[in-house]
Design an enzyme around this catalytic site. Structure first.
Site, PDB file in Angstrom:
ATOM      1  CG  ASP A  94      27.288  14.750  -4.537  1.00 43.85           C
ATOM      2  OD1 ASP A  94      26.465  14.157  -5.255  1.00 43.85           O
ATOM      3  OD2 ASP A  94      27.013  15.288  -3.448  1.00 43.85           O
TER       4      ASP A  94
HETATM    5  N1  URA Z   1      25.430  12.513   0.129  1.00 42.09           N
HETATM    6  C1  URA Z   1      25.847  13.606  -0.545  1.00 42.09           C
HETATM    7  O1  URA Z   1      25.411  14.722  -0.276  1.00 42.09           O
HETATM    8  N2  URA Z   1      26.772  13.422  -1.513  1.00 42.09           N
HETATM    9  C2  URA Z   1      27.300  12.234  -1.817  1.00 42.09           C
HETATM   10  O2  URA Z   1      28.155  12.132  -2.711  1.00 42.09           O
HETATM   11  C3  URA Z   1      26.848  11.107  -1.113  1.00 42.09           C
HETATM   12  C4  URA Z   1      25.916  11.273  -0.135  1.00 42.09           C
END
Ligand code: URA
Length: 236
Positions: free
Chosen positions: A103
């Site tokens: 993310d």
């Molecule tokens: N889980 C999440 O919520 N975000 C990420 O970037 C990776 C795993």
């Protein structure tokens, strides 16, 4: 079939503009024939010569990036800066993509490669490659959370996660989480189900690959030969 200019760009040796000029100047041969159109479609088996010299296939590149927060991990985004803005020009042209996205606000280990086969096998749901993350939540994590992760948590949309690890750390708002799959916002959604929103998330490992502690956020380095063969499952 792929356009000639794209195939040459994937070698990472020339800019798109340079490639167009080389082609228009009649300096590029495909399968022994001069081709003057950048749009010419080439077979995957085609061979290329530039100024009479054979151009080997795309250079295979593997980079470990310590992703900082604030950059998206897609290859292109019309509105936001991507992790590729951290790379020098010639690597931005090497056809790299992230093997497993993070993310925008997540930090840590991101593998950038143009080895589609390796990326596919790492990300294949059937391979269940372990990924570990350091997490800090707004709340206190406990054995109940660890048990719920281990049992396979059901998310708000009804999806039941594979059993996952949650190792409590000394600070009660932190843990190391081990996932064997990679659903959209998975850790955030798992911890939201437990009423403990994520406030910081960082990927530490992906299969045998560990984030190099000498890399600061935004820094990257090529994988070592050992790391590449470990990712391939031990075969060099
Ligand atoms: N889980 C999440 O919520 N975000 C990420 O970037 C990776 C795993």
């Amino acid at each position: 079939m792929e356009r000639l200019d794209k195939r040459l760009a994937n070698t990472g040796r020339w800019s798109r503009r340079e490639i167009r000029e080389l082609i228009r100047a009649g300096r590029v041969c495909v399968d022994g024939r001069v081709v003057r159109s950048p749009e010419e479609k080439c077979a995957s088996t085609s061979t290329f010569q530039v100024d009479g010299m054979v151009v080997a296939g795309e250079a295979v590149v593997y980079l470990m990036l310590h992703k900082p927060a604030g950059l998206v991990s897609s290859t292109e985004d019309p509105r936001q800066p991507t992790v590729f803005s951290l790379l020098p020009e010639h690597l931005r042209r090497a056809g790299l993509f992230p093997a497993g996205r993070l993310d925008k606000d997540t930090e840590g280990l991101l593998l950038l490669t143009n080895d589609g086969l390796l990326a596919h096998s790492l990300l294949s749901p059937r391979r269940h490659v372990d990924k570990t993350y350091f997490v800090r939540v707004d709340g206190v994590l406990d054995e109940g959370d660890a048990a719920a992760f281990e049992a396979g948590l059901t998310l708000a949309d009804g999806y039941t996660c594979l059993p996952a690890g949650l190792e409590l750390l000394e600070a009660s708002d932190t843990a190391v989480i081990t996932l064997r799959e990679g659903k959209y916002h998975q850790i955030k959604r798992m911890l939201a189900q437990r009423g403990k929103p994520v406030i910081y998330l960082k990927r530490l490992t992906m299969g045998p690959l560990k984030l190099d502690p000498s890399l600061g956020p935004g820094e990257w380095r090529p994988l070592t030969g050992e790391e590449i063969s470990a990712l391939r499952g031990g075969s060099p």
